[in-house]
Design a protein around this motif. Sequence first.
Motif, PDB file in Angstrom:
ATOM      1  N   ASN A   1       0.883  -1.352  -0.262  1.00  0.00           N
ATOM      2  CA  ASN A   1       0.160  -0.454  -0.265  1.00  0.00           C
ATOM      3  C   ASN A   1       0.704   1.327   0.066  1.00  0.00           C
ATOM      4  O   ASN A   1       2.310   1.521   0.793  1.00  0.00           O
ATOM      5  CB  ASN A   1      -0.686   0.181   1.368  1.00  0.00           C
TER       6      ASN A   1
ATOM      7  N   ALA B   1     -15.617 -10.146  -4.098  1.00  0.00           N
ATOM      8  CA  ALA B   1     -15.697 -11.715  -3.813  1.00  0.00           C
ATOM      9  C   ALA B   1     -14.906 -12.689  -4.531  1.00  0.00           C
ATOM     10  O   ALA B   1     -15.631 -12.370  -5.756  1.00  0.00           O
ATOM     11  CB  ALA B   1     -17.736 -12.051  -3.899  1.00  0.00           C
ATOM     12  N   PRO B   2     -14.689 -13.787  -4.260  1.00  0.00           N
ATOM     13  CA  PRO B   2     -13.574 -14.423  -5.067  1.00  0.00           C
ATOM     14  C   PRO B   2     -14.183 -15.002  -6.564  1.00  0.00           C
ATOM     15  O   PRO B   2     -13.996 -15.126  -7.277  1.00  0.00           O
ATOM     16  CB  PRO B   2     -13.158 -15.636  -3.942  1.00  0.00           C
TER      17      PRO B   2
ATOM     18  N   GLU C   1     -10.131  -5.635  -6.601  1.00  0.00           N
ATOM     19  CA  GLU C   1      -9.391  -5.250  -4.795  1.00  0.00           C
ATOM     20  C   GLU C   1     -11.351  -4.655  -4.397  1.00  0.00           C
ATOM     21  O   GLU C   1     -12.370  -4.876  -4.979  1.00  0.00           O
ATOM     22  CB  GLU C   1      -9.704  -3.225  -4.909  1.00  0.00           C
ATOM     23  N   GLY C   2     -11.511  -6.135  -3.028  1.00  0.00           N
ATOM     24  CA  GLY C   2     -12.789  -5.682  -2.751  1.00  0.00           C
ATOM     25  C   GLY C   2     -14.352  -6.827  -2.574  1.00  0.00           C
ATOM     26  O   GLY C   2     -14.789  -7.393  -2.698  1.00  0.00           O
TER      27      GLY C   2
ATOM     28  N   GLU D   1     -11.677   3.177  -8.569  1.00  0.00           N
ATOM     29  CA  GLU D   1     -12.157   3.956  -7.375  1.00  0.00           C
ATOM     30  C   GLU D   1     -13.341   2.806  -8.477  1.00  0.00           C
ATOM     31  O   GLU D   1     -14.885   3.636  -8.436  1.00  0.00           O
ATOM     32  CB  GLU D   1     -12.381   4.969  -6.710  1.00  0.00           C
ATOM     33  N   ARG D   2     -13.401   3.133  -9.718  1.00  0.00           N
ATOM     34  CA  ARG D   2     -14.194   2.054 -11.337  1.00  0.00           C
ATOM     35  C   ARG D   2     -14.718   3.342 -11.596  1.00  0.00           C
ATOM     36  O   ARG D   2     -15.134   3.746 -12.854  1.00  0.00           O
ATOM     37  CB  ARG D   2     -15.112   1.534 -10.542  1.00  0.00           C
TER      38      ARG D   2
ATOM     39  N   PRO E   1      -9.612   3.360 -13.741  1.00  0.00           N
ATOM     40  CA  PRO E   1      -9.225   3.556 -12.053  1.00  0.00           C
ATOM     41  C   PRO E   1      -9.476   2.613 -10.759  1.00  0.00           C
ATOM     42  O   PRO E   1     -10.747   1.396 -10.895  1.00  0.00           O
ATOM     43  CB  PRO E   1      -9.674   5.265 -11.597  1.00  0.00           C
TER      44      PRO E   1
END
Lengths: 295, 328, 236, 256, 380
Positions: C42, C168-169, C165-166, C90-91, C88
């Motif tokens: 990070n 679900a698999p 990021e964040g 944050e989409r 990006p």
Amino acid sequence: MIMIFGIPIQAFLGQLLIGLINGSFYAMLSLGLAIIFGMLRVINFAHGAQYMMGAFAGMLLLTWLGVNYWFALIFAPVIVGLTGIVVERFALRRLYNLDHLYGLLFTFGLALVVEGTFRYFYGSSGQPYATPEILSGGVNLGFMYLPIYRGWVVVASLIVCIGTWVLIEKTRLGAYLRAATENPILVQSFGINVPLLLTLTYGLGAGLAALAGIMAAPIYQVSPLMGSNLIIVVFAIVVVGGMGSILGAIITGYALGILEGLTKVFYPEASNIVIFVIMALVLLVRPAGLFGREA
Amino acid sequence: MNTSTITSTDTNNTGTRIQLALLAVAFIALLVAPFVFYPIFLMKVLCFALFACAFNLLLGYTGLLSFGHAAFFGGASYFTGYVVKELGFPPELGILVGVAGAALLGLVMGFFAIRRQGIYFAMVTLALAQMFYFFCLQAEFTHGEDGLQGVPRGHLFGFIDLNEPLNMYFFVLGVFVIGIFAIWRIVHSPFGMILKSIRENEDRAISLGYSVNRYKLGAFVMSAALAGLAGGTKTLVFQFATLTDVAWQMSGEVILMTLLGGIGTIFGPIFGAGFVVTLQNYLAASSFPVTVLTGLIFMICVLVFRRGIIGEFNASRLGARLGLRTKQ
Amino acid sequence: MSDREILLSVRDLNAWYDESHVLHGVNLNVRRGETVTILGRNGVGKTTTLRSIVGILRKRTGEIEFNGHDLMRLPLHKTAKTGLGFVPEERGIFASLSVEENLMLPPKISDSGMSIEEIYDLFPNLYERKTSSGTKLSGGEQQMLAMARMLRIGVDMLLLDEPTEGLAPVIVQRIGEVLQTLKQRGMTILLIEQNFRFASKIADRFYLMEHGLVSAGFDADELPARMDMLHEVLGV
Amino acid sequence: MSQNANEARVVLSARDLRRDFGGFTAVNNVNLDVEHARVHALIGPNGAGKTTVFNLLTKFLQPTSGKITLLGQDITKTPPANVARMGLVRSFQISAVFPHLTVLENVRVALQRPNHLAIQFWRSMDTLDRLNDRAMALLTSVGLEKDIDSYAADLSYGRKRVLEIATTLSLDPKVLLLDEPMAGMGQEDVGRVAEIIREVARSRAVLMVEHNLKVVADLCDHITVLQRGEILAEGNYDTVSNDERVRVAYMGTDDE
Amino acid sequence: AGVSDDIVKIGILNDQSGVYADFGGKWSYEAAKMAVEDFGGTVLGKKIDVITADHQNKPDVAANIARQWYDEDKVDAIMELTTSSVALAVQGISKEKKKIDIVTGAATTELTGKQCSPYGFHWAYDTHALAVGTGGALVKNGGDTWFFLTADYAFGYSLEEQTAKFVTDNGGKVLGSVRHPLSSTDFSSFLLQAQASGAKVIGLADAGLDTANAIKQASEFGIVQGGQRLAALLFTLAEVHGLGAQAAQGLSLTEGFYWDRNDESREFGKRFHDRTGRMPNMIQAGTYSAVLQYLKAIKEVGTDETEAVSKALHEMPVHDVFAPNGKVGANGRMIYDMYLMEVKKPSEMKGDWDYYKVLDTVPGDKAFIKPSESGCALAQ
Ligand SMILES: Nc1ncnc2c1ncn2[C@@H]1O[C@H](COP(=O)(O)OP(=O)(O)OP(=O)(O)O)[C@@H](O)[C@H]1O
Ligand SMILES: Nc1ncnc2c1ncn2[C@@H]1O[C@H](COP(=O)(O)OP(=O)(O)OP(=O)(O)O)[C@@H](O)[C@H]1O
Ligand SMILES: [Mg+2]
Ligand SMILES: [Mg+2]
């Protein structure tokens, strides 16, 4: 005779119609203000001055070049829109990254300069501008005598408002505008020239104000001061409607115009503050405005 | 608000000493000024300077731009004028009534206005002040556009004759110094610290248990009361109260003074007020339209000169040497 | 693979957020058709690197060449036209636009992009929700929409910032499949990824970033040999 | 590390919490019990509604429906500042300090209110000096004693978070809500902050959102997993991490 | 005695950039200079200087200038003083400083009423004269039923009240009135109410842009064509010009001067037009007259000393293009004839500025309040 609140229904209808006419101007002005605010986050204090410039542009086009009302209807907004574009290019755009208050203060200064200059050259008592020939006269609606020109104002403003709404909500350009409001940088990284878009938006907003101005010229005295008090009322309308909302601006504009019109009959002394009172009430109940999203 | 913050706590000692010296010089200058300049003009400057400082208490230290401060200034000037002229109040009591009236008005307007922030706040205060303007226009006791004329200056504490220009001047100077001191005290007080933290990060202040709206309202009322102090004093100086003092153009003027002098500086608004008042006087005799120049200054200030005269000076090298440079 | 032409080359890239100096001379190359992943903890400057390449962050120095264009000189709205598509972190889904409006928003830059039908084939969930407003989508759907948006307009290269990021698999897996498909079609991809396991499956090459610098670069087949080092730096 | 189970008592609880944004339901049917002397974690994928739950509990957002109780009192309709004064204090996901105040001033601002030094507009700033000792003690305990005169804005990200926690602690809260306290922190700070939280939790309730599963595993007594606004699973780390649905939705199917 | 400081200095203080800039404005300064030239440029062998300033409609600016003029710039008299608040404030200062002020730009009767000054003069119109002219004379000309549109503040009320009094005194009837807020842009609601009342005359008890807008919209709604008459209670040639004859035709109003009345006035009007590009209204002509009379008074008493000059001003009759036979009352009110005018149709106009038909002359004694009834302590 049918009475409503102690006045004859005819008179009541007449007053409703009158209110709608005033609302037409409010709607056009608050629409422009809402668009500029939505995109640029600038409260355009110069909106009243641009409205006045629209009327003057029409008057000057007529006296200098003999351009009639119909052409003025097109040219006046274009000319004022162009001046708006210049202002945006050379000044406003430097302020986007700062606190929004600076935009407000800048346009406030601009309004002073514009109004002061016109007053210097054209005095304060105003200039004549006649109603176009085919729109003069009136029709008797039974309950009132409706000047044809006023009917035209209502129709034209509805067309303009609906047209602008469609432009912004339903077209591709509108989608760019809305997206750029949310995240200008990203939209720009998609290859859209956002700075140009912002410039054009300010031009459009100024042009809308000017259009309202030229439409007002045959009704209201064309004077350098015609916009300076109006702008405060329009601000209140926009606060009531909710700042970001285009539709809110339009609907509130018409609604408050009608409300103000009715106040002129029932309690004329209060007709100039009724909008402010409504604003205070709305702030108490819905701080974000009737159509605004909660912050 | 992208304003420079107040004189920081870490000013060095020489800096502080020089600042004190400057203050002393300024004070002496004000004491001798009426023997050099035209007293009524000086008094006007002092009244407007106090008004601008009161306004700046709100904008510079709380971050709230009020576009309706004329209501407090002009309102107080009517209240003071009325009780002094019609009810025969002595001047000091008259001014107190003006202050109280302005504070009350501030409480009412603030109650509505602090519900919104930023530009909304500006627009709401503008609209509310406009309502007050209409009230003044129509109310009997203001005498409409004739204005409340011939307000007697009276005798301060019953024995100092304020019709004597010098007496009046020193009275106004006294009010001014008290007003500025009050502002300075508020800014540099525990309360001022909270105001500053609210401006820095409102949500955080809430989460620390501060009811920020009450603090904002408090600051609003204080600012209104001090604006009222300026307005009431001005009535005695000019012996009339008129609609121009409550009109929205007056709110614009006080913003200009503050912006020009330096938002968030203690002394900036004083310079700004001096400048604007001088300008108005000067331009009265020229054929150049005043509003145009006022507007131009506004635009230039916003574009290139945002820190204002004092702000730019503090940020300059000389200012730094005097320990005046503050963190942006 | 190393015989292919270099599509993106970054030399000595420095970047700042106001006064704070975040990138201290980043160097990297991406060849046509390659998938390259930037790894790093990070805050080492991965996102900043992408933002500087695209030009969203303008306070930067160094050289950035893409497909023969000098990106340092181009205004932001012109970089997209060179064939660079940025998704990006944050989409960037627009709340006031519907899914379809979001999808259609960026102007086409070449005809090599996918058609709407192909896109809906690839992302059936988007088709189902095309009239609902952008932010009503789940995180995974938003990520797909953000990628799909770039596929339509015909870019040569995709820059993806933490696409998993964040999520679900299951969705991560789906996105993995999509990326594989794109790879097969010859798309060049520069990927930032924290999810090492995900990245290791699709990347041809890796860069490791530390403190605003690229500290290492290696091919996928060197990965086993590098695991110790990665473990130390990334804690994977 | 866990406390004696007998001491456990619920200090903050939420019943059937729900929040809609327009037509979108961000939080639905959430029941939470935060206990004294426990560290309670709230985890879940991005957008699951964790921050929204925090906003609801601290009253920064008003729930659409449901009930919130703090220390036995119904606070469903209480304004946020009052909730804070009752002892429920939060940190923010995006670091929340007062950037142009010094580190010392940051903490002092928090101390002013409980020490009745907030509305004194007539007193000198020097009166605040009496808070210095207490502020210094707090800053020392988190290792910021060397930075007291720097502006908060000049601190590194991790140190800002440390400062934020120190400020929060200075209010001596009964319940502490921490939104991703470790996000963006360097490894050494993570350790230190974890230690602080552990220490704090001895006499308080802590509810935290955290993505760093290692921290969660080490520190937290109880875990609630949110997904799409609803509670997916609850229990201690082992229970939760072995829950198949949690592995699918959040932790991943692969082994760690 | 003699002339103080060897110069006679006259200050024209009015609004040159604000709402009333057209009322007198910078053109009044021209009028004042014309007066000096016509007088011969010197008085008692001393130079005459006219200076001007723009008070921006701010009484405090005006007060500041007035004091500075009196104290430092050796100004002997201040004239014009547009808007009541300014006029009253400056008259107060003049009284305190024992200086002469001659108001031509403000309407309030307070100036020569309760707040009168031994050195203060009111030279052109006032609300009373306007009310008598329009109210009284119009009734005699057939306009016997009235409806008022009144600006909702003191000025409007007093205009309405005074006018209504003369309407009823002359046998007319007031059918109703509606109060509109200051600076309303839209008057149609009010006009509809006026129309519905069936009154023969719609009296506009307001000023400036309000009146102009009301007139413009009345023409739009066909009110004048429908047989009703509009009467503006405070309106001058400058504003008629701004409105245009098309919109203003048929309007009745009272003014204290019209350039096209006799050879003398035509000659004056032409000279003024040559210098300014416009014909003078009563304020500009009034300022001309005020300056001229002031200089005559100085010449008469051989000094510019205030007491003496104001005594002379009170005593001397006025004979000039503005007031062919005016006289000054003990309260400072200059009493002269006013005229009830009607604006011509565009087809009747012979030139650019040929706006008015003079319907009636209102003798000064009728137009103005008798000094003894004015409430001025000096005239008791
Ligand atoms: N807008 C900003 N303003 C100031 N500093 C920033 C900003 N964005 C990022 N930074 C700082 O720049 C540094 C690099 O950030 P960057 O976002 O590039 O990291 P990253 O490697 O992408 O991390 P992550 O994995 O968390 O996304 C960090 O220290 C961060 O705090
Ligand atoms: N003010 C708001 N208006 C509309 N939607 C919102 C608002 N705040 C949050 N949301 C939506 O609610 C959902 C939950 O958001 P929240 O911030 O609580 O997620 P989170 O679990 O904290 O995620 P993260 O891990 O990214 O912080 C998201 O889909 C978000 O878009
Ligand atoms: Mg990143
Ligand atoms: Mg969150």
